[in-house]
Design an enzyme around this catalytic site. Structure first.
Site, PDB file in Angstrom:
ATOM      1  CD  GLU A  18      65.975  50.495  66.912  1.00 33.52           C
ATOM      2  OE1 GLU A  18      65.354  50.944  65.854  1.00 33.52           O
ATOM      3  OE2 GLU A  18      65.787  51.633  67.651  1.00 33.52           O
ATOM      4  CD  GLU A  19      64.669  54.800  68.974  1.00 29.68           C
ATOM      5  OE1 GLU A  19      65.175  55.250  67.713  1.00 29.68           O
ATOM      6  OE2 GLU A  19      63.357  54.293  69.135  1.00 29.68           O
TER       7      GLU A  19
ATOM      8  CG  ASP B 261      60.203  53.738  69.383  1.00 30.96           C
ATOM      9  OD1 ASP B 261      61.191  53.009  69.438  1.00 30.96           O
ATOM     10  OD2 ASP B 261      61.220  54.724  68.646  1.00 30.96           O
TER      11      ASP B 261
ATOM     12  CG  ASP C 285      60.756  49.400  67.528  1.00 28.09           C
ATOM     13  OD1 ASP C 285      60.196  50.223  67.669  1.00 28.09           O
ATOM     14  OD2 ASP C 285      62.282  48.978  67.049  1.00 28.09           O
TER      15      ASP C 285
ATOM     16  CG  ASP D  50      68.044  51.826  72.887  1.00 24.28           C
ATOM     17  OD1 ASP D  50      67.138  50.931  72.648  1.00 24.28           O
ATOM     18  OD2 ASP D  50      68.004  53.208  71.330  1.00 24.28           O
TER      19      ASP D  50
ATOM     20  CG  HIS E 241      64.305  49.091  70.555  1.00 25.26           C
ATOM     21  ND1 HIS E 241      64.484  50.864  71.243  1.00 25.26           N
ATOM     22  CD2 HIS E 241      63.491  49.579  69.567  1.00 25.26           C
ATOM     23  CE1 HIS E 241      63.456  51.455  70.883  1.00 25.26           C
ATOM     24  NE2 HIS E 241      62.777  50.484  69.741  1.00 25.26           N
TER      25      HIS E 241
ATOM     26  CG  HIS F 170      61.890  59.206  67.414  1.00 27.98           C
ATOM     27  ND1 HIS F 170      63.202  58.453  66.488  1.00 27.98           N
ATOM     28  CD2 HIS F 170      61.611  58.118  68.030  1.00 27.98           C
ATOM     29  CE1 HIS F 170      63.141  57.720  66.698  1.00 27.98           C
ATOM     30  NE2 HIS F 170      62.301  57.138  67.249  1.00 27.98           N
TER      31      HIS F 170
HETATM   32 ZN   LIG Z   1      62.308  51.760  68.269  1.00 24.22          ZN
END
Ligand SMILES: [Zn+2]
Length: 378
Positions: A140-141, A107, A164, A79, A77, A353
């Site tokens: 995705e997030e 990520d 991922d 984003d 992904h 994150h």
């Molecule tokens: Zn991810």
């Protein structure tokens, strides 16, 4: 055979391209050019129209080279989570972190860099391979939004890998399904000092429901939580409205349904418990309960061909590949729901994150090696 410098440079370049959800335009155009130069035919679907994003999902078709075979899906992904802002990747002792209190965006940019380097190596070495379908999703997030709006008619692959998940040396074959649960309780407002008999407290209803509700880890496959509550106006007013938001997750659809029903039943019982008679009229709090299926579960069998492919590739690369249970949803849940048996591979990213997020170049090299073996054997 892996060009460590090229991989490291690629990662740094990608990390510096800010790409919060729905703002993937710049990175998407860069990837389109990069993948086209590696021999792919590039398409964008129309997910941007449905989502209000800058651009749709990127789909890159690599025709077979040197031999036939079933197409293999490779997904990432584009984003990253907030706080993004201006990401400045720094490399210290072989480990990338962010300089400036932002996330690094490993990520999922570690996965993207590994995928590009694997494609470079496969081409340079002239490794015969079947057709590849690379998908780079948007958003995705913020709830797998790009994957949920992906135009699956553009894909032929029936199996594949999503790059991922955190850590190293493992793959995820199973991840739970989730329901989101939104509850609005409407009681009756009244002055708490002057006329408490005229009120029905929405907060008290919520409290009774939550006090008897099974939450947390329900069983090895199931979890539940209420994470948001808001309501009430002032200390001297019996609250007329409260809003709550929660979720339930399970690897077992039956258990998910049972836990969700239990959570709803707790609110119904609480409403019964606080119901009372006001001026000769029975007043029971009104409940508006919305159950929103968030994402379906994924469950790839341990002996599925794609799992065997992963194990064979790991063996050829001289790597351990343990099986880990996923705890949340990712694009792979959506691919699996569309009949593409998709395994999630660890990419070496850590502490995602958070501003502590990092990835080691050694780990990216190892994952790239594994990917080359996957593509060789697909
Ligand atoms: Zn991810």
């Amino acid at each position: 055979m892996i060009n460590r410098q090229r991989l490291s440079d690629e990662f740094a370049r990608l990390a510096a391209m800010t790409s919060p959800p729905l703002h993937e335009g710049a990175i998407a155009h860069y990837l389109a050019e990069r993948l086209a130069a590696l021999g792919a035919e590039i398409l964008f679907d129309r997910a941007d129209q449905a989502t209000g994003g800058e651009i749709g999902n990127l789909i890159a078709h690599f025709p077979a080279a040197g031999r036939d075979g079933e197409p293999l899906l490779l997904s990432v992904h584009m984003d990253t989570v907030e706080p993004g802002g201006e990401v400045v990747p720094v490399l210290n002792d072989g480990v990338f972190t962010s300089a400036s209190g932002t996330i690094l965006g490993a990520d999922d940019k570690a996965g993207i860099a590994e995928l590009i380097e694997a494609l470079e190596v496969v081409r340079e070495q002239g490794i015969p391979r079947g057709p590849l379908e690379v998908v780079a999703t948007i958003a995705e997030e913020i709830g797998l939004v790009g994957a949920k709006h992906l135009d699956f008619s553009l894909l032929r692959a029936r199996h594949g890998f999503a790059l991922d998940t955190t850590g190293m040396g493992h793959m995820v074959l199973r991840a739970p399904a989730a329901n989101r649960i939104r509850v609005e309780i409407l009681g009756r407002e009244a002055h708490a000092g002057v006329a408490p008999e005229q009120g029905v407290s929405a907060i008290r209803t919520a409290a009774l429901a939550l006090a008897e509700m099974r939450l947390g880890r329900i069983d090895p496959e199931t979890t539940a939580n209420f994470g948001k509550i808001e309501g009430g106006v002032a200390c001297n007013i019996i609250p007329g409205r409260v809003f709550l938001e929660g979720e339930a997750r399970s690897h077992d659809p039956g258990k998910l349904a049972a836990q969700t029903a239990h959570m709803v039943a707790c609110f119904e019982r609480a409403a019964d418990a606080v119901a009372c008679t006001i001026n000769g009229e029975t007043v029971r709090p009104q409940l508006q309960i919305d159950i929103i299926p968030d994402y379906p579960r994924m469950a790839v069998a341990e002996d599925a061909p794609v799992a065997s492919l992963a194990r064979a590739a790991a063996q050829a690369a001289g790597q351990e590949l343990a099986v880990k249970l996923g705890g949340g949803g990712s694009d792979a849940n959506i691919f699996n729901a569309h009949g593409i048996a998709t395994i999630i591979l660890a990419t070496g990213m850590r502490d995602v994150h958070s501003p502590k997020e990092s990835v080691a170049v050694d780990d990216m090299v190892a994952v790239t090696r594994l990917l080359v073996e996957v593509i060789r054997r697909a």
